[in-house]
Design a protein around this motif. Sequence first.
Motif, PDB file in Angstrom:
ATOM      1  N   ALA A  47      11.487  -5.695  -2.574  1.00 22.57           N
ATOM      2  CA  ALA A  47      10.031  -5.525  -2.586  1.00 22.57           C
ATOM      3  C   ALA A  47       9.366  -6.556  -3.496  1.00 22.57           C
ATOM      4  CB  ALA A  47       9.678  -4.108  -3.032  1.00 22.57           C
ATOM      5  N   ARG A  48       9.932  -6.740  -4.690  1.00 26.33           N
ATOM      6  CA  ARG A  48       9.342  -7.698  -5.630  1.00 26.33           C
ATOM      7  C   ARG A  48       9.395  -9.121  -5.078  1.00 26.33           C
ATOM      8  NH1 ARG A  48       7.911  -7.118 -10.733  1.00 26.33           N
ATOM      9  NH2 ARG A  48       8.981  -5.103 -10.894  1.00 26.33           N
ATOM     10  N   ASP A  49      10.516  -9.481  -4.488  1.00 24.79           N
ATOM     11  CA  ASP A  49      10.647 -10.823  -3.913  1.00 24.79           C
ATOM     12  C   ASP A  49       9.654 -11.035  -2.777  1.00 24.79           C
ATOM     13  OD1 ASP A  49      11.914 -13.404  -3.499  1.00 24.79           O
ATOM     14  OD2 ASP A  49      12.851 -12.518  -1.728  1.00 24.79           O
ATOM     15  N   LEU A  50       9.496 -10.026  -1.929  1.00 30.21           N
ATOM     16  CA  LEU A  50       8.566 -10.132  -0.806  1.00 30.21           C
ATOM     17  C   LEU A  50       7.131 -10.300  -1.290  1.00 30.21           C
ATOM     18  CD1 LEU A  50      10.153  -7.408   1.473  1.00 30.21           C
ATOM     19  CD2 LEU A  50       9.837  -9.812   2.127  1.00 30.21           C
ATOM     20  N   ILE A  51       6.780  -9.610  -2.359  1.00 23.70           N
ATOM     21  CA  ILE A  51       5.416  -9.703  -2.901  1.00 23.70           C
ATOM     22  C   ILE A  51       5.207 -11.050  -3.585  1.00 23.70           C
ATOM     23  CG2 ILE A  51       3.802  -8.759  -4.596  1.00 23.70           C
ATOM     24  CD1 ILE A  51       5.233  -6.006  -4.129  1.00 23.70           C
ATOM     25  N   GLU A  52       6.128 -11.408  -4.474  1.00 26.68           N
ATOM     26  CA  GLU A  52       5.921 -12.579  -5.319  1.00 26.68           C
ATOM     27  C   GLU A  52       6.120 -13.903  -4.577  1.00 26.68           C
ATOM     28  OE1 GLU A  52       8.448 -12.188  -8.706  1.00 26.68           O
ATOM     29  OE2 GLU A  52       7.192 -10.641  -9.650  1.00 26.68           O
ATOM     30  N   ASN A  53       7.016 -13.912  -3.610  1.00 30.67           N
ATOM     31  CA  ASN A  53       7.402 -15.190  -2.992  1.00 30.67           C
ATOM     32  C   ASN A  53       7.087 -15.303  -1.507  1.00 30.67           C
ATOM     33  OD1 ASN A  53       8.604 -16.138  -5.471  1.00 30.67           O
ATOM     34  ND2 ASN A  53      10.319 -14.756  -5.051  1.00 30.67           N
ATOM     35  N   GLY A  95       4.266 -13.328   0.093  1.00 28.75           N
ATOM     36  CA  GLY A  95       2.901 -12.954   0.441  1.00 28.75           C
ATOM     37  C   GLY A  95       2.698 -11.580   1.045  1.00 28.75           C
ATOM     38  N   VAL A  96       3.666 -10.666   0.909  1.00 26.17           N
ATOM     39  CA  VAL A  96       3.506  -9.327   1.488  1.00 26.17           C
ATOM     40  C   VAL A  96       2.381  -8.575   0.777  1.00 26.17           C
ATOM     41  CG1 VAL A  96       4.627  -7.052   1.570  1.00 26.17           C
ATOM     42  CG2 VAL A  96       5.783  -9.052   2.497  1.00 26.17           C
ATOM     43  N   ARG A  97       1.532  -7.895   1.576  1.00 28.23           N
ATOM     44  CA  ARG A  97       0.316  -7.262   1.046  1.00 28.23           C
ATOM     45  C   ARG A  97       0.358  -5.742   1.075  1.00 28.23           C
ATOM     46  NH1 ARG A  97      -3.956 -10.934   0.930  1.00 28.23           N
ATOM     47  NH2 ARG A  97      -4.986  -9.263  -0.241  1.00 28.23           N
ATOM     48  N   GLY A  98       1.468  -5.154   1.522  1.00 27.01           N
ATOM     49  CA  GLY A  98       1.571  -3.700   1.571  1.00 27.01           C
ATOM     50  C   GLY A  98       2.910  -3.285   2.159  1.00 27.01           C
ATOM     51  N   PHE A  99       3.143  -1.970   2.215  1.00 32.71           N
ATOM     52  CA  PHE A  99       4.432  -1.437   2.639  1.00 32.71           C
ATOM     53  C   PHE A  99       4.252  -0.253   3.575  1.00 32.71           C
ATOM     54  CE2 PHE A  99       5.307  -3.987  -0.948  1.00 32.71           C
ATOM     55  CZ  PHE A  99       6.608  -4.447  -0.801  1.00 32.71           C
ATOM     56  N   LYS A 100       5.274  -0.008   4.403  1.00 33.10           N
ATOM     57  CA  LYS A 100       5.260   1.101   5.357  1.00 33.10           C
ATOM     58  C   LYS A 100       6.502   1.968   5.163  1.00 33.10           C
ATOM     59  CE  LYS A 100       4.852   3.846   8.887  1.00 33.10           C
ATOM     60  NZ  LYS A 100       4.695   3.490  10.301  1.00 33.10           N
ATOM     61  N   PHE A 101       6.281   3.291   5.053  1.00 30.46           N
ATOM     62  CA  PHE A 101       7.360   4.261   4.961  1.00 30.46           C
ATOM     63  C   PHE A 101       7.213   5.271   6.098  1.00 30.46           C
ATOM     64  CE2 PHE A 101       6.689   2.612   0.705  1.00 30.46           C
ATOM     65  CZ  PHE A 101       7.988   2.274   0.326  1.00 30.46           C
ATOM     66  N   HIS A 102       8.364   5.668   6.648  1.00 32.20           N
ATOM     67  CA  HIS A 102       8.382   6.640   7.751  1.00 32.20           C
ATOM     68  C   HIS A 102       9.484   7.640   7.420  1.00 32.20           C
ATOM     69  CE1 HIS A 102       8.387   8.448  11.654  1.00 32.20           C
ATOM     70  NE2 HIS A 102       7.697   7.494  12.240  1.00 32.20           N
ATOM     71  N   ALA A 103       9.120   8.688   6.675  1.00 33.93           N
ATOM     72  CA  ALA A 103      10.117   9.606   6.135  1.00 33.93           C
ATOM     73  C   ALA A 103      10.926  10.297   7.226  1.00 33.93           C
ATOM     74  CB  ALA A 103       9.434  10.641   5.243  1.00 33.93           C
ATOM     75  N   ILE A 104      10.312  10.531   8.395  1.00 39.19           N
ATOM     76  CA  ILE A 104      11.054  11.177   9.481  1.00 39.19           C
ATOM     77  C   ILE A 104      12.171  10.256   9.963  1.00 39.19           C
ATOM     78  CG2 ILE A 104      10.889  12.060  11.833  1.00 39.19           C
ATOM     79  CD1 ILE A 104       8.022  12.919  11.218  1.00 39.19           C
ATOM     80  N   MET A 105      11.837   9.006  10.243  1.00 37.94           N
ATOM     81  CA  MET A 105      12.848   8.050  10.694  1.00 37.94           C
ATOM     82  C   MET A 105      13.835   7.701   9.572  1.00 37.94           C
ATOM     83  SD  MET A 105      12.426   7.249  13.931  1.00 37.94           S
ATOM     84  CE  MET A 105      13.171   5.634  14.181  1.00 37.94           C
ATOM     85  N   TYR A 159       8.580   2.324  -5.184  1.00 31.41           N
ATOM     86  CA  TYR A 159       7.180   2.675  -5.427  1.00 31.41           C
ATOM     87  C   TYR A 159       6.666   2.039  -6.720  1.00 31.41           C
ATOM     88  CZ  TYR A 159       8.075   6.532  -2.065  1.00 31.41           C
ATOM     89  OH  TYR A 159       8.410   7.289  -0.981  1.00 31.41           O
ATOM     90  N   GLU A 160       7.534   1.980  -7.727  1.00 29.29           N
ATOM     91  CA  GLU A 160       7.117   1.403  -9.012  1.00 29.29           C
ATOM     92  C   GLU A 160       6.685  -0.046  -8.849  1.00 29.29           C
ATOM     93  OE1 GLU A 160      10.522   2.079 -11.455  1.00 29.29           O
ATOM     94  OE2 GLU A 160      10.126   4.236 -11.670  1.00 29.29           O
ATOM     95  N   VAL A 161       7.407  -0.787  -8.037  1.00 28.06           N
ATOM     96  CA  VAL A 161       7.037  -2.188  -7.798  1.00 28.06           C
ATOM     97  C   VAL A 161       5.711  -2.269  -7.044  1.00 28.06           C
ATOM     98  CG1 VAL A 161       7.703  -4.324  -6.629  1.00 28.06           C
ATOM     99  CG2 VAL A 161       9.426  -2.970  -7.829  1.00 28.06           C
ATOM    100  N   ILE A 162       5.554  -1.437  -6.022  1.00 29.12           N
ATOM    101  CA  ILE A 162       4.309  -1.446  -5.247  1.00 29.12           C
ATOM    102  C   ILE A 162       3.128  -1.110  -6.150  1.00 29.12           C
ATOM    103  CG2 ILE A 162       3.088  -0.402  -3.301  1.00 29.12           C
ATOM    104  CD1 ILE A 162       5.864   0.227  -2.087  1.00 29.12           C
ATOM    105  N   ALA A 163       3.291  -0.089  -6.992  1.00 31.97           N
ATOM    106  CA  ALA A 163       2.218   0.316  -7.900  1.00 31.97           C
ATOM    107  C   ALA A 163       1.902  -0.770  -8.919  1.00 31.97           C
ATOM    108  CB  ALA A 163       2.602   1.615  -8.610  1.00 31.97           C
ATOM    109  N   GLU A 164       2.928  -1.457  -9.396  1.00 28.83           N
ATOM    110  CA  GLU A 164       2.733  -2.528 -10.378  1.00 28.83           C
ATOM    111  C   GLU A 164       1.773  -3.586  -9.860  1.00 28.83           C
ATOM    112  OE1 GLU A 164       5.380  -6.126 -12.388  1.00 28.83           O
ATOM    113  OE2 GLU A 164       6.390  -4.303 -11.692  1.00 28.83           O
ATOM    114  N   TYR A 165       1.853  -3.870  -8.562  1.00 26.16           N
ATOM    115  CA  TYR A 165       1.007  -4.894  -7.970  1.00 26.16           C
ATOM    116  C   TYR A 165      -0.254  -4.316  -7.323  1.00 26.16           C
ATOM    117  CZ  TYR A 165       4.709  -8.249  -8.847  1.00 26.16           C
ATOM    118  OH  TYR A 165       5.633  -9.057  -9.463  1.00 26.16           O
ATOM    119  N   GLY A 166      -0.428  -3.002  -7.415  1.00 25.99           N
ATOM    120  CA  GLY A 166      -1.629  -2.359  -6.887  1.00 25.99           C
ATOM    121  C   GLY A 166      -1.783  -2.477  -5.394  1.00 25.99           C
ATOM    122  N   LEU A 167      -0.661  -2.499  -4.677  1.00 25.43           N
ATOM    123  CA  LEU A 167      -0.700  -2.669  -3.225  1.00 25.43           C
ATOM    124  C   LEU A 167      -0.702  -1.319  -2.506  1.00 25.43           C
ATOM    125  CD1 LEU A 167       1.789  -5.637  -2.729  1.00 25.43           C
ATOM    126  CD2 LEU A 167      -0.704  -5.704  -2.914  1.00 25.43           C
TER     127      LEU A 167
END
Length: 291
Positions: A113-119, A121-131, A145-153
Amino acid sequence: MTLDLARLAAIDVHVHAEVSCHDPEDPVMAQFFDAASAYFKAPRERPKMPEIAQIYREQNIAFCLFTVDCESGVGAKRVSNYEVAEFAAANSDVCIPFASIDPRKGKMGAREARDLIENHGVRGFKFHAIMQDCHPADRVGYPIYEVIAEYGLPAIFHTGHSGMGTGMRGGGGLRLKYGRPMLVDDVAVDFPDMKIILAHPSWPWVDESLSMALHKENVFIDLSGWSPKYFPPQIVRYANGQLKHKMMFGSDFPLIRPDKWIEAARGIGFKDEVMPGIMKDNAARVLGLAG
């Protein structure tokens, strides 16, 4: 070319990249695609990313593009997040890259997640708990989640019934209980700096999503996965009132086409003054594209 908000007619926050441009369709996912196409009465062939971009560019609509990583829960090889990000970078006039990481990948998932954000350009994430066969608030996913929250995405969480698995023997082994919106409430409390988008009208738990969006400053709703003509009436009522700044257009393409969603939305009672927010402005704020 970069995304020009003033030029865009809309932002679709829920678009699936279901097949790779380089790899063959995964045979496990193929079974789920068969069932979902029958359920939605949609074409079976899944469009590749260039075709998706062409459709959206012709309609002057930007879109958030993501795959679903369900490697642990279903055993299907995912479409690479890096492929999605690379494609989005080359089509940045319409495509906004999201990523999906199986929560069970824990700290290794957090590294990705951190690599995708920092290097990349990823702007958000998708979770599908059923799948993903994982409670949304299972602590195994918290490093991600901690990484996503750190970047406010933002993070999109599937809620409600799932067309994936519908009609299959045993529902394809998928457990609908993980689609209950209130299961995400702990995540909203524990990560107040992460914008949470509850995907779909959340049937049969519609009122749970509405309650959470009212209660939590960081919770929003995307209206994907259903034709608006089938929306429960409370969706329209709250969109016209207390939640007018919290609801966003999403199609669930390729199972629902954006033009069909928009056409249906015009006839169900959304007030004229709230439509710009639903179609573009609310998403622009949540995605950090506008103040």
